[in-house]
Design an enzyme around this catalytic site. Structure first.
Site, PDB file in Angstrom:
ATOM      1  CE  LYS A  94       9.725  26.729 -23.511  1.00  0.00           C
ATOM      2  NZ  LYS A  94      10.585  26.192 -24.597  1.00  0.00           N
ATOM      3  CB  SER A 175       8.865  22.913 -25.550  1.00  0.00           C
ATOM      4  OG  SER A 175      10.029  23.710 -25.526  1.00  0.00           O
ATOM      5  CB  SER A 199      11.443  24.321 -28.408  1.00  0.00           C
ATOM      6  OG  SER A 199      11.300  22.942 -28.167  1.00  0.00           O
TER       7      SER A 199
END
Length: 512
Positions: A94, A175, A199
């Site tokens: 990420k 997210s 997330s």
């Protein structure tokens, strides 16, 4: 110069790329493939499916050194040096996880576009040491979805909008949106996500994969662009529980730069040993009925999956996780209070050369670049965080104490103690919603907050589909119960085998 890989047919199934760590490792050991060939094939799939074809937009940046790294790991293998089960395995990180290489670390913000971290995050360092090949970074909800009260998950100023592989007009959730979509679409073997509240598990559920949020402190946060140190953690996002277990084992370790990890000393495990098909036998499972009712279709699916748990020897008890309404407001208060100082500390330690030094600078940058950074929603959370008092404020300390009390000892700990549970289970959340820049996100009911606020582990496993959209089943445990959760999740996964690869339709077939 490495030969440019041939582009694969967009969306076509590739058994090797869909395979897991053990299968790919065996293929490399047998000389049927190599790390370099694996990396090149994933890069070709990214070119064909993420940047063209269905245009998932899950990958925000590629590592220009990935092929060279894989080639060196192949040399190590040929010389008889194996670093572990992840040797030569491609992984995506990420884009809030620092890498001390040629890639940016930006949290999706244009304010940090092109800014290279001074060194690896501890997690990146651990994965490299285990032999994983970091092939790129994934898109995310900008600032890990802590920018606006009206945000759209999977969108960032730097990366644009990530799409859900199971229906391209639907949201991947966030997210860790890019990590979820990328692993669902087999753009890498493994991915790392981060979670403050939902997330990891929400995009994993929405994208039909396994997501594992570990106990706070099991995995270091050093070098991860933060929201809040009282809840932030990184974790695996994979296509199987086995891959999550192998990846988690490689990610853990005490980090002198992250004080909370000292509590994990002696708590880590060879999580592969927990991968037992009888992992549900004799386990007491609390069916958290106060997290049902968000969708009759999802509830119907999960009821069928509960029958599988019973068939595998689990004892089911209807329960209610108590006091979940006692920390709704105080959770947000704590996150906002910690965001400003935690962000400043990251920038000072990992990006001192960045054009922004603190929250005030980020807010000013967004205002100056509003047409690019705020075309759909604003920055209410950033502004609110900037206005919060320091961490010595009484209001902050009371909010944090409230969260821990009602999420831990009078929440998960209480229900597990009173009913002698090994884990509460519930639907992870709703199905993927239509991406909507006018109304923002539509999360619906979610089982993420109890474990997130408590700092306890949470794993979600594919449980079925509603009109072709994935549904996840969540197992939550007490602190440091990762091995137990892995055993239960693996036994369920092997008995149910609900995951199926996406076909990248433009929209949902309601009649299907």
């Amino acid at each position: 110069m490495a030969a440019k890989p041939k582009a694969a047919a967009a969306g076509a199934t590739d058994a090797l790329l869909e395979a897991g760590v053990r299968e790919q490792g065996a293929a490399m050991a047998a000389g049927k493939t190599s790390s370099r060939k694996l990396v090149e094939r994933y890069l070709a799939r990214i070119a064909a499916l993420d940047k063209a074809g269905s245009r998932l937009n899950a990958v925000i940046e590629l590592n220009p050194d990935a092929v060279a790294i894989a080639t060196e790991l192949d040399r190590e293998r040929a010389a008889g040096k194996l670093r572990g089960p992840l040797h030569g395995i491609p992984v995506l990180l990420k884009d809030n996880i620092a890498t001390g290489d040629k890639m940016s670390t930006s949290a999706g913000s244009l304010a940090l576009a092109g800014v290279r971290a001074t060194r690896d995050a501890f997690v990146a360092e651990r994965l490299r040491a285990a032999g994983a090949v970091i092939i790129g970074k994934t898109n995310l909800s900008e600032w890990a979805n802590m920018r606006s009260t009206h945000s759209v998950s999977g969108w960032s100023g730097r990366g644009g909008q990530t799409r859900n592989p199971y229906a391209l007009d639907r949201n991947p959730s966030g997210s860790s949106s890019g990590s979820g979509a990328a692993i669902a679409a087999s753009l890498a073997t493994l991915a790392v996500g981060t979670e403050t509240d939902g997330s990891i598990v929400s995009p994993s559920s929405s994208c039909g994969i396994v997501g594992f949020k570990p106990t706070l402190g099991l995995v270091s946060r050093s070098g991860i662009i933060p929201i809040a140190h009282s809840q932030d953690t990184a974790g695996p996002m994979t296509r199987s529980v086995a891959d999550a277990a192998l990846m988690l084992a490689a990610m853990t370790g005490v980090d002198a730069s992250d004080e909370v990890t000292k509590d994990s000393a002696g708590k880590g495990s060879d999580y592969a040993a927990a991968l037992r098909p009888d992992g549900l036998r004799g386990k007491r499972i609390g069916v958290a009925r106060n997290f049902f009712g968000g969708s009759t279709a999802i509830d119907a699916i999960v009821e069928k999956e509960l029958a599988i748990l019973k068939e595998q020897g689990a004892i089911l008890v209807d329960v209610k996780v108590p006091n979940t309404d006692k920390y709704n407001e105080t959770e947000v208060e704590v996150l906002l209070c910690e965001f400003k100082p935690d962000l400043a500390a990251y920038l000072e330690g990992y990006a001192p050369h960045a054009p922004v030094k603190n929250m005030a600078d980020v807010i000013a940058f967004n205002e100056k670049n509003a047409s690019r950074e705020m075309p759909y929603f604003g920055q209410e959370h950033l502004v609110a965080a900037q206005g919060k008092p320091g961490l010595d404020a009484k209001s902050y300390r009371e909010a944090l104490a409230n969260n821990r009390r009602y999420a831990r000892e009078e929440g998960i700990d209480k229900v597990m103690r009173e009913h002698k549970l090994d884990a509460p289970v519930a639907p992870t959340g709703g199905v993927a919603w239509l991406t909507d820049y006018i109304n923002g996100d539509h999360y619906g009911m979610s089982f993420s907050s109890p474990a997130a606020v408590a700092g306890y582990p949470h794993i979600t496993v594919p449980a079925g589909f509603v009109h072709g959209l994935p549904v996840g089943l969540s197992f939550v445990g007490g602190a440091w119960s990762e091995a137990t959760l892995i055993g239960m999740a693996y036994a369920y996964e092997q008995a149910s085998k609900r995951r199926r690869a996406p076909t990248f339709p433009a929209s949902v077939n309601i009649k299907g």
